[in-house]
Design an enzyme around this catalytic site. Structure first.
Site, PDB file in Angstrom:
ATOM      1  N   HIS A 272      16.625 -63.775 -14.443  1.00  0.00           N
ATOM      2  CA  HIS A 272      17.733 -64.518 -13.845  1.00  0.00           C
ATOM      3  C   HIS A 272      18.884 -64.668 -14.825  1.00  0.00           C
ATOM      4  CE1 HIS A 272      14.713 -66.640 -10.983  1.00  0.00           C
ATOM      5  NE2 HIS A 272      15.204 -65.548 -10.452  1.00  0.00           N
ATOM      6  N   GLY A 295       6.520 -88.859 -18.623  1.00  0.00           N
ATOM      7  CA  GLY A 295       5.489 -89.252 -17.658  1.00  0.00           C
ATOM      8  C   GLY A 295       5.355 -88.280 -16.493  1.00  0.00           C
ATOM      9  N   VAL A 298       2.738 -82.445 -16.726  1.00  0.00           N
ATOM     10  CA  VAL A 298       3.027 -81.104 -17.227  1.00  0.00           C
ATOM     11  C   VAL A 298       1.702 -80.483 -17.683  1.00  0.00           C
ATOM     12  CG1 VAL A 298       4.309 -79.750 -18.927  1.00  0.00           C
ATOM     13  CG2 VAL A 298       5.322 -81.835 -17.980  1.00  0.00           C
TER      14      VAL A 298
END
Ligand code: ACO
Ligand code: LMR
Length: 604
Positions: A272, A295, A298
């Site tokens: 991209h 928080g 991940v």
């Protein structure tokens, strides 16, 4: 706007990208939408009026328009523009659509629009509160409601990825390919998605992660979100801020692609245009860490993403935030489909009683209905219910032109043919075939030329001059026996009716000024019955709200002469039956009525 699209959302598709549109309609059919999600197609270079698409086993016609303004005027309810123009045109198409207004969202598929233009376009959309999806995207989907073009791939993939009905995840990615991949992962590890958008891969895209996540936060159907970012740009930090400030409270699972970049010595440009880190904070690693610190869920690696989804989903389910989703009934798109050869848009004989433009025959045919031939013509010729003053006018025309004695061209031919022993239909068509620009068939020509003169504000003298240059007599002017001294009372009757019952007669008023000039030259150059009908039909259609283009199309297709043909058929049949009744012998024209001027042919 909490929900991007609903089951009623309709789009205008810019470019006739038939395979993508068919995929949308197959999706619509599968999820049992009532209306096709594509209301119209802008196809600037096509001369067709519609394109046929399959709708399950059947076909539907989707109208084609020359430009966005025309499409929007005809389909005002369509509030999504699917801009499939090339990268050279996509900017202009978007800007024009913003100018026209009425679009809630615009999706732009083209990749590589110059960045300067992309920024200007995205800002213009933002100023008007229009959501731009893209550029450089496959689009988005609200499962069970509306799907943009090729999102989700084939219908089999869509059902396998549970994109046929709403789940509970809000999905935002940059990449379209990974959007499809993630839909599948979510279907396997959770219950599918409630709304998903691939925002596009160019550096400057319209709606960014935070725009979509904020909408999903406000959408009660979305219970948690998944964000798939990539190396480059700082958009993920806006999401972090929203989480920290408490604006976003729903759980987010996120991952930034491109952690491999750290193994290269220099900056890496991924597929991209936007996927390249220009600062340490733009690396995938930095963004993943910052998100985890805030928080956001991940995973340790991309490979762990499915497990993370299953974990968060499982917890929300256990907490009762996510309920079981009942599987809806689906239509199955047939594997084999046959295109229809013929189309009929005026009548239907498949039910118990055949219909004229939706009306059962008995509802217009029986005397108790109060309907007449004018109503039947307005239904079958124009697919509209005309008001009484207009249907009465049509009937007046039909009755007025039904016959004009045995001497006129067509009746004479029909009589001669009948006397040659031919059948009713053969004799009738002989008469009908006589109708043409000099006899009974000058109605379309009169409408065309008088309308042209009036549209172009030609004075009567200029109009006569114009027709002289064209080298044709003015259609609708002149009569063999009728003149100022021997006025045609049929013409008077039609004019009197129009003056009394039409809302206005501007073209007739103009034609009378032309007639004043032609009769001052020769007294039989009156506005004749053909001319009066043609001109008054234009006045009638204008008063009924038809556009100039529609009226021009009626004229060009010979619609106006059809009134004479329909009416005079009655008279011709009368003359033919008269001949049959009288049992007249074969006709031979008297020889003394013919000037014989035959020379010996030269030898060559
Ligand atoms: N526009 C301009 N000039 C005309 C027109 C006209 N519509 N009609 C006749 N003229 C002129 C001719 O050029 C000719 O001029 P000139 O004397 O300077 O040479 C003169 O008038 C006579 O011409 P003719 O053709 O002999 O006129 P005639 O009266 O015989 O024709 C006709 C009648 C055929 C109807 C003719 O006027 C015409 O062609 N009109 C246009 C077509 C039309 O409207 N037909 C429908 C008639 S109504 C019906 O059939 C139901
Ligand atoms: C008609 O209606 O047939 C006539 O106006 C034509 C004619 O020649 O009288």
């Amino acid at each position: 706007m909490a929900q991007l699209f609903t089951k009623d959302t309709q789009a205008i598709f810019w470019n006739n990208n038939a395979s993508a549109i068919q995929r949308m309609l197959d999706y619509d059919y599968t999820i049992k939408r009532k209306t096709p999600s594509v209301a119209g197609i802008v196809a600037p270079t096509s001369s067709n009026k519609f394109e046929k698409f399959f709708w399950g086993p059947d076909e539907v016609m989707v109208p084609l328009y020359k430009n966005t303004a025309e499409a929007k005027a005809h389909q005002p309810q369509a509030d999504v523009l699917l801009n499939f123009a090339s990268l050279r045109t996509a900017y202009d198409v978007t800007m024009e659509a913003l100018e026209i207004g009425g679009f809630k969202s615009i999706m732009i598929t083209a990749e590589g629009i110059p960045e300067r233009l992309a920024r200007r376009m995205n800002q213009a959309a933002r100023d008007k509160n229009v959501i731009v999806i893209g550029p450089a995207t496959v689009g988005g989907i609200v499962p069970g409601a509306f799907k943009i073009a090729n999102v989700g791939g084939t219908i089999e993939n869509i059902v396998n990825s549970k994109l046929h009905r709403a789940g509970s995840c809000g999905l935002v990615t940059r990449s379209g390919g990974l959007f499809n991949e993630l839909s599948n992962i979510i279907a396997i590890n959770a219950d599918g998605i409630a709304e998903g958008v691939a925002i596009g891969g160019d550096r400057f895209v319209g709606s960014v992660f935070i725009d979509n996540l904020l909408r999903m936060q406000d959408n009660p159907e979305v219970k948690y979100m998944i964000l798939l970012g990539e190396v480059g740009g700082t958009e993920e930090y806006k999401v972090i801020d929203a989480v920290k400030s408490g604006r976003i409270t729903k759980p987010i699972i996120a991952w930034c692609i491109g952690t491999i970049a750290k193994y290269y010595d220099s900056g890496v440009q991924f597929g991209h245009a936007g996927a390249s880190a220009n600062a340490a904070s733009e690396t995938a690693e930095a963004k993943n860490k910052a998100m985890a610190d805030a928080g956001i869920y991940v995973p340790a690696t991309f490979n762990d993403l499915p497990t993370k989804i299953a974990e968060v989903y499982g917890k929300l389910k256990a907490d009762g935030v996510i309920k079981n989703i009942p599987e809806p009934d689906m239509n199955i798109v047939p594997k084999v489909r046959r295109k229809k050869e013929f189309i009929c848009t005026i009548s239907d004989d498949r039910g118990d009683e055949a219909t004229y433009a939706g009306f059962p025959i008995s509802s217009v045919a029986l005397p108790s209905t109060g309907k007449g031939i004018g109503d039947v013509i307005s239904l079958l010729w124009f697919k509209k219910q005309y008001p009484k003053w207009a249907t009465d006018f049509i009937e007046t025309v039909i009755k007025t032109v039904a016959d004009h004695g045995p001497a006129v061209s067509g009746a004479h031919n029909a009589k001669v043919t009948a006397r040659a022993g031919k059948s009713v239909v053969e004799s009738l068509v002989t008469g009908l075939l006589t109708i043409g620009p000099r006899f009974g068939g000058a109605i379309d020509g009169a409408a065309e030329h008088f309308k042209y003169a009036d549209d172009n504000k030609l004075s009567p003298a200029e109009f006569l001059n114009h027709m002289k240059k064209l080298g044709i007599p003015i259609p609708g002017i002149g009569h063999r026996i009728k003149s100022l001294k021997n006025p045609d009372l049929r013409v008077k009757g039609l004019m009197d009716y129009a003056k009394e019952c039409f809302p206005a007669t501007p073209l007739l008023d103009y034609a009378r000024t032309v007639e004043a000039l032609t009769t001052s030259k020769k007294e039989n150059l009156i506005l004749n019955v053909d001319g009066t009908i043609g001109i008054l039909m234009v006045d009638m259609w204008r008063a009924l709200g038809y556009s100039e283009q529609e009226i021009n199309e009626f004229i060009a297709s010979g619609t106006l002469n059809a009134f004479f043909i329909a009416g005079r058929t009655i008279g011709f049949i009368g003359h033919v039956l008269d001949e049959k009744r009288l049992d007249m012998p074969m006709y031979r024209h008297p020889m003394d009525d013919i000037l014989y001027d035959v020379q010996m042919a030269d030898e060559i």
